[in-house]
Motif scaffolding. Sequence first.
Motif, PDB file in Angstrom:
ATOM      1  N   SER A 163     -17.874 -57.734 -21.872  1.00 39.39           N
ATOM      2  CA  SER A 163     -17.458 -58.837 -21.000  1.00 39.39           C
ATOM      3  C   SER A 163     -17.013 -60.031 -21.839  1.00 39.39           C
ATOM      4  O   SER A 163     -17.837 -60.676 -22.504  1.00 39.39           O
ATOM      5  N   ALA A 164     -15.719 -60.314 -21.790  1.00 43.10           N
ATOM      6  CA  ALA A 164     -15.214 -61.526 -22.443  1.00 43.10           C
ATOM      7  C   ALA A 164     -15.433 -62.736 -21.558  1.00 43.10           C
ATOM      8  O   ALA A 164     -15.594 -63.856 -22.037  1.00 43.10           O
ATOM      9  N   MET A 165     -15.421 -62.508 -20.221  1.00 42.49           N
ATOM     10  CA  MET A 165     -15.670 -63.582 -19.260  1.00 42.49           C
ATOM     11  C   MET A 165     -16.458 -63.015 -18.082  1.00 42.49           C
ATOM     12  O   MET A 165     -16.284 -61.855 -17.707  1.00 42.49           O
ATOM     13  N   LEU A 166     -17.295 -63.867 -17.513  1.00 37.66           N
ATOM     14  CA  LEU A 166     -18.077 -63.522 -16.329  1.00 37.66           C
ATOM     15  C   LEU A 166     -17.874 -64.598 -15.261  1.00 37.66           C
ATOM     16  O   LEU A 166     -17.590 -65.756 -15.591  1.00 37.66           O
ATOM     17  N   LYS A 167     -18.054 -64.215 -13.996  1.00 42.24           N
ATOM     18  CA  LYS A 167     -18.007 -65.192 -12.904  1.00 42.24           C
ATOM     19  C   LYS A 167     -18.921 -64.735 -11.780  1.00 42.24           C
ATOM     20  O   LYS A 167     -18.938 -63.566 -11.414  1.00 42.24           O
ATOM     21  N   LYS A 168     -19.674 -65.693 -11.243  1.00 41.82           N
ATOM     22  CA  LYS A 168     -20.491 -65.462 -10.054  1.00 41.82           C
ATOM     23  C   LYS A 168     -20.598 -66.779  -9.309  1.00 41.82           C
ATOM     24  O   LYS A 168     -21.112 -67.766  -9.846  1.00 41.82           O
ATOM     25  N   ASP A 169     -20.104 -66.807  -8.091  1.00 43.56           N
ATOM     26  CA  ASP A 169     -20.142 -68.022  -7.266  1.00 43.56           C
ATOM     27  C   ASP A 169     -19.500 -69.180  -8.025  1.00 43.56           C
ATOM     28  O   ASP A 169     -18.360 -69.078  -8.446  1.00 43.56           O
ATOM     29  N   ASN A 170     -20.245 -70.259  -8.269  1.00 47.42           N
ATOM     30  CA  ASN A 170     -19.707 -71.434  -8.955  1.00 47.42           C
ATOM     31  C   ASN A 170     -19.912 -71.384 -10.471  1.00 47.42           C
ATOM     32  O   ASN A 170     -19.632 -72.363 -11.172  1.00 47.42           O
ATOM     33  N   PHE A 171     -20.384 -70.255 -10.979  1.00 46.23           N
ATOM     34  CA  PHE A 171     -20.676 -70.121 -12.412  1.00 46.23           C
ATOM     35  C   PHE A 171     -19.600 -69.283 -13.105  1.00 46.23           C
ATOM     36  O   PHE A 171     -19.299 -68.170 -12.682  1.00 46.23           O
ATOM     37  N   TYR A 172     -19.060 -69.841 -14.178  1.00 50.33           N
ATOM     38  CA  TYR A 172     -18.025 -69.211 -15.001  1.00 50.33           C
ATOM     39  C   TYR A 172     -18.555 -69.151 -16.429  1.00 50.33           C
ATOM     40  O   TYR A 172     -19.309 -70.032 -16.857  1.00 50.33           O
ATOM     41  N   ALA A 173     -18.119 -68.150 -17.177  1.00 48.65           N
ATOM     42  CA  ALA A 173     -18.574 -68.067 -18.567  1.00 48.65           C
ATOM     43  C   ALA A 173     -17.573 -67.304 -19.414  1.00 48.65           C
ATOM     44  O   ALA A 173     -16.873 -66.421 -18.926  1.00 48.65           O
ATOM     45  N   ALA A 174     -17.531 -67.676 -20.694  1.00 45.71           N
ATOM     46  CA  ALA A 174     -16.661 -67.014 -21.669  1.00 45.71           C
ATOM     47  C   ALA A 174     -17.466 -66.749 -22.937  1.00 45.71           C
ATOM     48  O   ALA A 174     -18.162 -67.640 -23.432  1.00 45.71           O
ATOM     49  N   GLN A 175     -17.357 -65.533 -23.470  1.00 44.74           N
ATOM     50  CA  GLN A 175     -18.035 -65.203 -24.722  1.00 44.74           C
ATOM     51  C   GLN A 175     -17.354 -65.863 -25.910  1.00 44.74           C
ATOM     52  O   GLN A 175     -17.995 -66.182 -26.904  1.00 44.74           O
ATOM     53  N   PHE A 176     -16.069 -66.106 -25.803  1.00 42.61           N
ATOM     54  CA  PHE A 176     -15.314 -66.690 -26.910  1.00 42.61           C
ATOM     55  C   PHE A 176     -15.385 -68.213 -26.873  1.00 42.61           C
ATOM     56  O   PHE A 176     -15.853 -68.815 -25.901  1.00 42.61           O
ATOM     57  N   HIS A 177     -14.905 -68.818 -27.941  1.00 43.08           N
ATOM     58  CA  HIS A 177     -14.898 -70.277 -28.055  1.00 43.08           C
ATOM     59  C   HIS A 177     -13.562 -70.817 -27.559  1.00 43.08           C
ATOM     60  O   HIS A 177     -12.593 -70.864 -28.309  1.00 43.08           O
ATOM     61  N   CYS A 178     -13.517 -71.230 -26.305  1.00 39.26           N
ATOM     62  CA  CYS A 178     -12.276 -71.785 -25.743  1.00 39.26           C
ATOM     63  C   CYS A 178     -11.793 -72.978 -26.558  1.00 39.26           C
ATOM     64  O   CYS A 178     -10.593 -73.144 -26.774  1.00 39.26           O
ATOM     65  N   GLU A 179     -12.725 -73.784 -27.005  1.00 37.40           N
ATOM     66  CA  GLU A 179     -12.383 -75.061 -27.649  1.00 37.40           C
ATOM     67  C   GLU A 179     -11.664 -74.880 -28.983  1.00 37.40           C
ATOM     68  O   GLU A 179     -11.047 -75.827 -29.479  1.00 37.40           O
ATOM     69  N   ILE A 180     -11.739 -73.679 -29.574  1.00 39.87           N
ATOM     70  CA  ILE A 180     -11.024 -73.424 -30.829  1.00 39.87           C
ATOM     71  C   ILE A 180     -10.120 -72.198 -30.695  1.00 39.87           C
ATOM     72  O   ILE A 180      -9.820 -71.535 -31.676  1.00 39.87           O
ATOM     73  N   SER A 181      -9.691 -71.909 -29.449  1.00 41.52           N
ATOM     74  CA  SER A 181      -8.850 -70.736 -29.186  1.00 41.52           C
ATOM     75  C   SER A 181      -7.401 -71.110 -28.900  1.00 41.52           C
ATOM     76  O   SER A 181      -6.718 -70.421 -28.130  1.00 41.52           O
ATOM     77  N   GLY A 182      -6.930 -72.190 -29.518  1.00 47.38           N
ATOM     78  CA  GLY A 182      -5.518 -72.543 -29.409  1.00 47.38           C
ATOM     79  C   GLY A 182      -5.085 -72.829 -27.980  1.00 47.38           C
ATOM     80  O   GLY A 182      -5.866 -73.279 -27.141  1.00 47.38           O
ATOM     81  N   ALA A 183      -3.819 -72.515 -27.697  1.00 49.47           N
ATOM     82  CA  ALA A 183      -3.239 -72.836 -26.394  1.00 49.47           C
ATOM     83  C   ALA A 183      -3.931 -72.075 -25.262  1.00 49.47           C
ATOM     84  O   ALA A 183      -4.124 -72.622 -24.170  1.00 49.47           O
ATOM     85  N   ALA A 184      -4.313 -70.824 -25.496  1.00 49.31           N
ATOM     86  CA  ALA A 184      -4.981 -70.042 -24.451  1.00 49.31           C
ATOM     87  C   ALA A 184      -6.319 -70.661 -24.072  1.00 49.31           C
ATOM     88  O   ALA A 184      -6.634 -70.824 -22.887  1.00 49.31           O
TER      89      ALA A 184
END
Length: 195
Positions: A163-184
């Motif tokens: 799982s690179a990303m999870l979602k349940k109701d109002n909860f979202y999550a990412a295993q990767f570091h969005c803040e250092i993942s460039g434009a994506a």
Amino acid sequence: MKTVIIKYNAGNVQSVMYALDRLGADYLYTDDESEIRSADKVIFPGVGEASTTMAYLREKKLDLLIPSLKQPVFGTCVGMQLMCRYSEENDTTCMGIFDVDVKRFPVIPGVKVPHMGWNNITGYQTELTESLPDNAYVYFVHSYAAPVCAETVAVCDYIHPFSAMLKKDNFYAAQFHCEISGAAGQKIIENFLNI
């Protein structure tokens, strides 16, 4: 709009702040319950080890606060893992928001763990990945991962799919570091702020 970054003993918070600065977002870095509850968006970042981080969350009662939040909450890296039910990292009971256990990557000769560097994600099923190109590349640093499950909304393949990303109701999550993942990564954070 008020965005709160949850303050706890996790590293890499400065990178999250820089990402929010680039988007012109107003944010507060705090562990104050009333500030967190009154936020429009909550970010739960993380770099660290599961058991000591969960111990700190319990000490501050954040382990009870975070699952009770009703606004959009976004956990990243260790933040995502602590939102799961359990982690094999030092036999750690986590918050149980996502109904999945975090497991260590298996040892395979010639394959490096931790999974570290750029890798692509696929199978997007969340508004956070809106406008992302197919097979977007993002930055990972982790030795533990959540298996693909009913709450998986993006997948990465390293040794096996996880799982690179999870979602349940109002909860979202990412295993990767969005803040250092460039434009994506920046687009994912922007999409979260625009929910």
